[in-house]
Design a protein around this motif. Sequence first.
Motif, PDB file in Angstrom:
ATOM      1  N   GLU A  77       0.851  -1.196   0.000  1.00 28.03           N
ATOM      2  CA  GLU A  77       0.000   0.000   0.000  1.00 28.03           C
ATOM      3  C   GLU A  77       0.886   1.246   0.000  1.00 28.03           C
ATOM      4  OE1 GLU A  77      -3.912   1.718   2.326  1.00 28.03           O
ATOM      5  OE2 GLU A  77      -2.335   0.800   3.530  1.00 28.03           O
ATOM      6  N   TRP A  78       0.762   2.071  -1.032  1.00 24.95           N
ATOM      7  CA  TRP A  78       1.485   3.343  -1.073  1.00 24.95           C
ATOM      8  C   TRP A  78       0.875   4.303  -0.059  1.00 24.95           C
ATOM      9  CZ3 TRP A  78      -0.653   8.068  -3.115  1.00 24.95           C
ATOM     10  CH2 TRP A  78       0.267   9.140  -3.142  1.00 24.95           C
ATOM     11  N   ILE A  79       1.738   4.940   0.728  1.00 24.90           N
ATOM     12  CA  ILE A  79       1.267   5.849   1.769  1.00 24.90           C
ATOM     13  C   ILE A  79       1.413   7.310   1.336  1.00 24.90           C
ATOM     14  CG2 ILE A  79       1.567   6.618   4.155  1.00 24.90           C
ATOM     15  CD1 ILE A  79       2.869   3.855   4.713  1.00 24.90           C
TER      16      ILE A  79
ATOM     17  N   LEU B  75      -5.442   7.720   3.490  1.00 22.31           N
ATOM     18  CA  LEU B  75      -4.657   7.913   4.715  1.00 22.31           C
ATOM     19  C   LEU B  75      -4.338   9.384   4.975  1.00 22.31           C
ATOM     20  CD1 LEU B  75      -2.117   4.999   4.170  1.00 22.31           C
ATOM     21  CD2 LEU B  75      -3.943   5.041   5.870  1.00 22.31           C
ATOM     22  N   LYS B  76      -4.678  10.245   4.044  1.00 20.63           N
ATOM     23  CA  LYS B  76      -4.215  11.627   4.051  1.00 20.63           C
ATOM     24  C   LYS B  76      -4.477  12.368   5.355  1.00 20.63           C
ATOM     25  CE  LYS B  76      -4.370  15.878   1.293  1.00 20.63           C
ATOM     26  NZ  LYS B  76      -4.886  16.514   0.061  1.00 20.63           N
ATOM     27  N   SER B  77      -5.615  12.108   5.973  1.00 24.86           N
ATOM     28  CA  SER B  77      -5.978  12.860   7.180  1.00 24.86           C
ATOM     29  C   SER B  77      -5.064  12.535   8.359  1.00 24.86           C
ATOM     30  CB  SER B  77      -7.430  12.567   7.561  1.00 24.86           C
ATOM     31  OG  SER B  77      -7.595  11.197   7.887  1.00 24.86           O
TER      32      SER B  77
ATOM     33  N   SER C 132      -2.879   8.699  15.293  1.00 29.08           N
ATOM     34  CA  SER C 132      -4.061   7.940  15.730  1.00 29.08           C
ATOM     35  C   SER C 132      -4.041   6.500  15.227  1.00 29.08           C
ATOM     36  CB  SER C 132      -5.346   8.638  15.251  1.00 29.08           C
ATOM     37  OG  SER C 132      -5.399   9.969  15.679  1.00 29.08           O
ATOM     38  N   VAL C 133      -2.932   5.823  15.462  1.00 30.03           N
ATOM     39  CA  VAL C 133      -2.772   4.473  14.916  1.00 30.03           C
ATOM     40  C   VAL C 133      -3.666   3.462  15.631  1.00 30.03           C
ATOM     41  CG1 VAL C 133      -0.433   4.916  14.111  1.00 30.03           C
ATOM     42  CG2 VAL C 133      -0.803   3.958  16.416  1.00 30.03           C
ATOM     43  N   THR C 134      -4.030   2.423  14.884  1.00 27.67           N
ATOM     44  CA  THR C 134      -4.769   1.275  15.418  1.00 27.67           C
ATOM     45  C   THR C 134      -4.041   0.011  14.999  1.00 27.67           C
ATOM     46  OG1 THR C 134      -6.159   0.928  13.474  1.00 27.67           O
ATOM     47  CG2 THR C 134      -6.916   2.580  15.070  1.00 27.67           C
ATOM     48  N   ALA C 135      -4.569  -1.130  15.435  1.00 27.82           N
ATOM     49  CA  ALA C 135      -3.946  -2.408  15.082  1.00 27.82           C
ATOM     50  C   ALA C 135      -3.874  -2.593  13.563  1.00 27.82           C
ATOM     51  CB  ALA C 135      -4.720  -3.547  15.719  1.00 27.82           C
ATOM     52  N   ALA C 136      -4.782  -1.972  12.836  1.00 25.81           N
ATOM     53  CA  ALA C 136      -4.789  -2.078  11.373  1.00 25.81           C
ATOM     54  C   ALA C 136      -3.570  -1.417  10.729  1.00 25.81           C
ATOM     55  CB  ALA C 136      -6.061  -1.468  10.810  1.00 25.81           C
TER      56      ALA C 136
END
Lengths: 110, 120
Positions: free
Chosen positions: B48-50, B65-67, B86-90
């Motif tokens: 996945e390009w970030i 993911l921009k926000s 605001s990271v999650t397990a995903a």
Amino acid sequence: QSVLTQPPSVSAAPGQKVTISCSGSSSNIGNNYVSWYQQLPGTAPKFLIYDINKRPSGIPDRFSGSKSGTSATLGITGLQTGDEADYYCGTWDSSLSSWVFGGGTKLTVL
Amino acid sequence: QLQLQESGPGLVKPSETLSLTCTVSGGSISSSSYYWAWIRQPPRRGLEWIASVYYSGNTYYNPSLKSRVTISVDTSKNQFSLKLSSVTAADTAVYFCARLIGMTGNFDYWGQGTLVTVSS
């Protein structure tokens, strides 16, 4: 769910030829160049094919690429056990405004 | 030979900010021919390009993911960086930095990748 669709796995015997497909749409493959990457187990992806059918320096001519409409294909001839890896296609998607990749195809050389 | 090396914490708590740096050696990050990118790969999944950044500071983000993403470049240190809030397990994944040839979609050099796990 990836924007570009690849078969989860393909297999062939040493010395044989295999093809890996990458299916998309007019917003991605249909109107853009495609690149391919090889990811050996536990390593980073390696740049394999660009601009549909060009090979970076050092990539053997056993690897080739093609495109027809909204699908692209990676071909590998003279399969070797060292070719066992995951292969990914990639391109630009104008609808998503994003670089996108396929879900990857695991190649097994039997 | 160009080399890219990711660095940063391997464990981040949920809701916190993931921060990674990519150090480029064997070449200048200020080359006008290239952009610099972050790409991630969740366990047993695809790429996945970030985001991408130009040496001038121009940035490009994956809209999905921009926000939460900020990419930046430090030409004096030949480095570029990623922040994901605001990271999650995903967001658990191997994060790769890579060089992008112009705006061609050709990622020709990659770092070895660094596993970031989001867990309390």
